[in-house]
Design a protein around this motif. Sequence first.
Motif, short mmCIF file in Angstrom:
data_model
loop_
_atom_site.label_atom_id
_atom_site.label_comp_id
_atom_site.label_asym_id
_atom_site.label_seq_id
_atom_site.Cartn_x
_atom_site.Cartn_y
_atom_site.Cartn_z
N GLY A 186 0.98 -1.07 -0.08
CA GLY A 186 -0.06 0.03 -0.14
C GLY A 186 0.89 1.17 0.20
N PHE A 187 2.16 1.14 -0.10
CA PHE A 187 3.00 2.34 0.23
C PHE A 187 2.40 3.31 -0.82
CE2 PHE A 187 6.84 3.97 -1.77
CZ PHE A 187 7.41 4.78 -0.29
N VAL A 188 3.11 2.74 -2.55
CA VAL A 188 2.77 3.14 -4.04
C VAL A 188 1.41 3.75 -3.79
CG1 VAL A 188 2.80 2.69 -6.75
CG2 VAL A 188 4.20 1.67 -4.59
N THR A 189 0.24 2.90 -3.25
CA THR A 189 -1.09 3.74 -3.36
C THR A 189 -1.14 4.87 -2.26
OG1 THR A 189 -1.92 1.34 -3.00
CG2 THR A 189 -3.19 2.99 -3.43
N ALA A 190 -0.73 4.57 -1.36
CA ALA A 190 -0.51 6.12 -0.33
C ALA A 190 0.41 7.17 -1.02
CB ALA A 190 0.28 5.66 1.04
N LEU A 191 1.20 7.09 -1.74
CA LEU A 191 2.00 8.25 -2.24
C LEU A 191 0.94 8.36 -3.53
CD1 LEU A 191 5.86 6.91 -2.99
CD2 LEU A 191 4.78 8.40 -0.83
N ALA A 192 0.03 7.92 -3.83
CA ALA A 192 -0.69 7.92 -4.78
C ALA A 192 -1.88 8.89 -4.94
CB ALA A 192 -1.20 7.24 -6.47
N ALA A 193 -2.46 8.89 -3.56
CA ALA A 193 -3.48 9.67 -2.57
C ALA A 193 -3.29 10.82 -2.11
CB ALA A 193 -3.47 8.53 -1.83
N LEU A 194 -1.85 10.52 -1.48
CA LEU A 194 -1.35 12.28 -1.17
C LEU A 194 -1.04 12.77 -2.22
CD1 LEU A 194 0.62 13.89 1.08
CD2 LEU A 194 1.71 12.82 0.58
N ARG A 195 -0.55 11.95 -3.41
CA ARG A 195 0.04 13.37 -4.61
C ARG A 195 -1.65 13.56 -5.27
NH1 ARG A 195 1.40 11.67 -10.39
NH2 ARG A 195 2.24 13.31 -10.70
#
Length: 425
Positions: A186-195
Amino acid sequence: MSDTIFALSSGAPPAAIALIRVSGPSAAVALSALAGRNLPSRKAVTVTLRDGQGEILDRALALWLPGPATATGDDTLELHCHGGRAVVAAVEAALAALPGLRRASAGEFTRRAFANGKIDLAEAEGLADLLGAETELQRQAAMAMAGGTFSRAIESWRDRLLYHSAAVEAVLDFADEDDVSQLPSGFVTALAALRQELDAWLGRPRAEVLRDGFKVVLAGPPNAGKSTLFNALIEEEAAITAPVAGTTRDVLTHPVAIDGVPFRFLDTAGLRDEAGDAIEAIGVERARAAVARSDLVLWLGQEGEGPAGSWEIESQIDRPGHAIKQAPRHRVSALTGQGLDALRRDLVAVARSAMPKPGDAALSQRQHRLLTEASEALASAASLVDPLLIAESLRLARVAFDALLGRTTTEDMLDALFGRFCIGK
Ligand code: GDP
């Protein structure tokens, strides 16, 4: 920062009341020197102000505001004097004569508030805009920025970023141990959400459009009728029109409000490849630059030859046998006024949708650039595999957030920002 500063914080005298603010470690010294007494905290008290020779200067309302719970964070004395020129001059002279006291430079009170952590940079920028606001839309956007809406968003992004960075650091620290060498799912998903949240802010209308107006460039070959239409739109004879190709040598610009919406129309020299002479060539260059910076281009040339996204305008429709575009957005005659109201209505609708909505904080150019950097850094962090490179990208995003909040700033940048304030602010 051991100086104590003072300045007239209200408008220029003569006025009904003049507010003189004194802030810094010697504010208490100034109080006892001028008023001859100490005052209770945060209570308005009438005092007699005297200079060093015991001469009465004024009877004033004084407020003693001990730091750190003050606007600047330092001890602050407010003197509400009579607003005459001589009164203000005398009180200022008495203050200047005291050791450790000096006149404040422009924006210095606010700069101290920033240095003491009372406000962050985004709030200071909002404050500068608030003081400079001339229209209601500008005031509302500045209030939102000064109120900290954007600052709170950045703080929360920064917290989440630090959390993700910690995860990456853990992977780096334990790179040898197999069980912790994976980034959390979920690291990549979390970064995408932040972005995505950053990009939502980036997609908002910008602050500049409120200050500079919605930029509309009139472009097309010589004699297309640009200057005539420009004059009709600004309802003034600002541009020289003549039936000679290349009359408009430079880019003319003119601010105008239509239905309360700020516009800036730009009349350009003909956009064509071979300019008549060197001076006109400069005009052509500027025309290209104006088109690149504009919010909208009205294209008066051959159909389909204008810059992408431009509106096709069929002009001079009163002329017999005038060439007809297949599907123009508008048909107008600057001479008879035909079609101009419809064009204006269309322009107002498009410009309004590009303006910040009332109460929305709008980003300045600087804020937009830094937020774009953060967004791009997050995008690259999400696309990378090497934890070392991911950590570096996340660090770049944090640097951008810190710059937005003013945690890392250069003196030049601060001088430029606080120089926008007036003395006494
Ligand atoms: P520019 O070179 O594109 O700026 O063109 P101008 O605005 O200087 O116009 C060139 C010539 O066309 C001038 O003689 C204008 O008076 C004339 N003109 C411009 N607009 C109109 C129009 O709507 N109707 C008529 N009849 N003539 C126009």
